[in-house]
Design an enzyme around this catalytic site. Structure first.
Site, PDB file in Angstrom:
ATOM      1  N   ARG A  12      51.936  51.010  39.714  1.00 39.12           N
ATOM      2  CA  ARG A  12      51.301  50.227  40.779  1.00 39.12           C
ATOM      3  C   ARG A  12      52.285  50.148  41.944  1.00 39.12           C
ATOM      4  O   ARG A  12      53.455  49.788  41.738  1.00 39.12           O
ATOM      5  CB  ARG A  12      50.947  48.819  40.297  1.00 39.12           C
ATOM      6  N   CYS A  43      43.736  44.755  33.592  1.00 39.77           N
ATOM      7  CA  CYS A  43      45.184  44.594  33.441  1.00 39.77           C
ATOM      8  C   CYS A  43      45.616  43.144  33.613  1.00 39.77           C
ATOM      9  O   CYS A  43      46.802  42.848  33.643  1.00 39.77           O
ATOM     10  CB  CYS A  43      45.935  45.498  34.412  1.00 39.77           C
ATOM     11  N   ASP A  45      44.249  37.715  39.593  1.00 36.28           N
ATOM     12  CA  ASP A  45      43.933  37.469  40.994  1.00 36.28           C
ATOM     13  C   ASP A  45      42.431  37.371  41.224  1.00 36.28           C
ATOM     14  O   ASP A  45      41.979  36.585  42.055  1.00 36.28           O
ATOM     15  CB  ASP A  45      44.534  38.571  41.878  1.00 36.28           C
ATOM     16  N   ARG A  62      54.547  47.223  36.959  1.00 42.99           N
ATOM     17  CA  ARG A  62      54.651  46.340  38.138  1.00 42.99           C
ATOM     18  C   ARG A  62      55.955  46.666  38.861  1.00 42.99           C
ATOM     19  O   ARG A  62      56.973  46.018  38.658  1.00 42.99           O
ATOM     20  CB  ARG A  62      54.672  44.872  37.698  1.00 42.99           C
ATOM     21  N   HIS A  80      63.688  33.150  30.994  1.00 45.10           N
ATOM     22  CA  HIS A  80      64.343  33.866  29.899  1.00 45.10           C
ATOM     23  C   HIS A  80      64.254  33.123  28.584  1.00 45.10           C
ATOM     24  O   HIS A  80      64.153  33.715  27.516  1.00 45.10           O
ATOM     25  CB  HIS A  80      65.801  34.151  30.263  1.00 45.10           C
TER      26      HIS A  80
END
Ligand code: PEP
Ligand code: MG
Length: 579
Positions: free
Chosen positions: A356, A524, A477, A320, A213
């Site tokens: 997704r 993305c 990824d 997400r 945060h």
């Protein structure tokens, strides 16, 4: 020059200088989390931490202690509300969500009731009761495999300190000298907010990650920041000068004149570019050769929705959805998911939202998730969904139901074989039939896409193109799996290179196949948030990319300033609303 063994060890910039030369220039590698260059004197901030001792109350003291506890909670609520007001003023309504979570925590039965019970039944002193309960919550978060959940543990520490201080009737101290760079072990989001009102130049922290945060707050406030500097706060002191590069995460202690001049120039260039980009952001997103650039958002929470409009995003390119589960620490049922999805689709309409499906596993683990030796190579994404219909089906039902509110798309995570796509398709058909039977409407057309994030898919893109309506390339990824470099390992950060030829070849291959097959392709992953990445993706003819909000102004300057004679560029650039 000696090669440092570990990335975060300081590099001596003047190797000949004697070790006792305390003004020696040194570089440190952290993680840049809020862009900008800061140059200025150090303000070493120690903050306050409170510790309660295990003290037992007398029977007749319990009621007064419960009253003292309640008063401390009320004072803490008052402080947080004030911070929410400042956050709203400075950052708009969506920013308050960070502190809303802390406000809710104060009255959450798993904290409030349990602590009150310890005071009542165990006759614990209030501070000790608060500490006992919140320590347990914090430890659970810290033990979670998910980096984002671990980082949320910092919020619990913040709440704990606030309540313990208020039990002692202490005053909040977030004061610093103006025009300094704050160096601290860690800070709370509230500290950064209050510091920014006092003209802080930047923040450098020993701990933290890009999604903590404090980092989010620094980005939102435009305060340059770097985190994960491991122990730098113990080395610096008053009188030192720092250069903070919030892009690269590099921090330079006591720079020499030449380095200072170099960074001053970089600072000036960034200021000029930001000013120009602000003006550009108000313009239609088009390349010089007249191609429209469609900016879309990358979303994790409903609370980010106002940002879609603030930044002129044309829809949500990647939602997400697993983040909803991770922040709750548990699965959401169909009704809870529908609530969120409906709001997102309504807010984005008439533009599309790409949902997704839940991508748990890897670094995104629920606190109680089962542990594996190699989570990134393990049970994640679609592999979990196919094994757990009680996760997959309610989510599909919720998305289908929300699809009547506006254009919606479904995206499959962590695909590595055709049979997985076919199995999900079959389930979608079954769920549709179920809804038909129940007379529940859904949109007639919901495109189905595949994340291209495993080389097995990139290498067989032609076969997957026959099964999908669109490709979305997850370069985070894809890079990790191609180069065998754990994306979360900061020690290997230098090897994590989405520009590696092996990755670029796959991007090229996927782009060519998509074009030949007539399906859409987007990127993305974070690569698209890098201005150089934007050049590369545009050159590779990839029709959508995701941009980080914090860098969008800079990134936009790139494609918009690009002149090209390529005849058929149809780029769609997505905008990462990863606030
Ligand atoms: C990616 O892998 O590039 C991606 C966008 O997905 P995530 O970062 O959520 O794994
Ligand atoms: Mg991914």
């Amino acid at each position: 020059m000696p090669v440092p063994l570990f990335p975060n060890e300081p590099r001596r910039e003047r190797p000949g200088a004697p070790a006792e030369d305390t003004n020696e220039m040194m570089s440190f590698d952290g993680i840049g989390v809020a862009p900008g260059i800061a140059i200025g004197p150090v303000y070493r901030y120690a903050g306050e931490t409170y510790k309660a001792e295990a003290e037992r109350l007398e029977e007749n003291e319990v009621d007064a202690e419960l009253q003292r506890f309640e008063e401390a909670i009320i004072r803490s609520e008052r402080e947080l509300r004030k911070i929410v007001t400042v956050a709203h003023e400075k950052l708009g309504v969506s920013s308050g969500v960070i502190f809303d979570a802390q406000l809710l925590m104060l009255r959450d039965p798993s904290f409030y009731d349990v602590a009150a019970d310890l005071i009542r039944t165990q006759r614990h002193e209030a501070g000790y009761a608060v500490q006992t309960v919140l320590d347990k919550h914090r430890q659970r978060m810290e033990a979670a495999g998910s980096a984002s959940l671990r980082e949320r543990a910092a919020d619990i520490v913040d709440v704990q300190n606030r309540v313990l201080r208020n039990l002692r009737q202490g005053k909040a101290l977030s004061k610093i000298d103006r025009e300094h760079i704050v160096v601290a072990e860690n800070l709370t989001a509230a500290d950064v907010l209050l510091f920014s009102r006092r003209g802080v130049l930047g923040c450098v922290l020993d701990f933290g990650g890009p999604t903590s945060h404090v980092s989010i707050m620094a980005r939102a406030l435009g305060v340059p920041a770097a985190v994960s500097l491991h122990g730098l706060s113990e080395i610096v002191g008053a009188g030192d000068t720092l250069i903070l590069d919030g892009f690269s995460g590099v921090v330079i202690l006591n720079p020499d004149e030449e380095t200072l001049a170099r960074y001053r120039e970089k600072q000036a260039r960034y200021a000029a570019l930001s000013a120009e980009s602000e003006a550009i952001a108000a313009e239609p997103a088009e390349t010089l050769d007249g191609r429209h650039v469609q900016l879309q958002a990358n979303l994790e929470f409903r609370e980010e929705l106002p940002l879609l409009h603030e930044y002129g995003a044309e829809g949500v390119g990647l939602f997400r959805t697993e983040m909803l589960f991770l922040t709750q620490g548990q699965a959401l049922d169909e009704a809870q998911q529908y609530d969120v999805y409906r709001d997102v689709v309504r807010a984005a309409a008439p533009h599309a939202v790409t949902f997704r499906l839940i991508d748990l596993g890897g670094d995104k683990l629920l606190p109680m998730a089962h542990r594996e030796a190699n989570p990134f190579l393990g049970w994640r994404g679609v592999r979990i969904l196919l094994d757990k219909p009680h996760l997959l089906r309610p989510q599909l039902r919720a998305i289908l139901r929300a699809s009547v509110e506006g254009p919606s798309r479904i995206l499959l995570p962590m695909i590595s074989s055709i049979s997985e796509v076919q199995a999900i398709k079959a389930t979608i058909e079954e769920v549709k039939a179920e809804l038909d039977e129940e007379g529940i409407p859904y949109a007639p057309s919901i495109p189905l896409g595949i994340m291209v994030e495993v080389p097995a898919v990139a290498l067989q893109a032609d076969r997957f193109a026959a099964e999908a309506d669109f490709f979305s390339i997850g370069t985070n990824d894809l890079t990790q799996y191609t180069l065998a470099v754990d994306r979360t390992n900061t020690r290997l950060a230098r090897l994590f290179n989405p520009f590696h030829p092996a990755v670029v070849r796959q991007l090229h291959q996927v782009s060519r196949v998509a074009r030949a097959s007539g399906i859409e392709v987007s990127v993305c992953g974070e690569m698209a948030a890098n201005p150089l990445g934007a050049f590369l993706l545009l050159g590779l003819d990839i029709s959508e990319s995701i941009y980080s909000f914090q860098r969008v102004a800079v990134s936009l300057g790139v494609p918009l300033g690009l002149s090209s004679d390529a005849p058929d560029w149809g780029f769609r650039l997505q905008l990462d609303a990863n606030f």
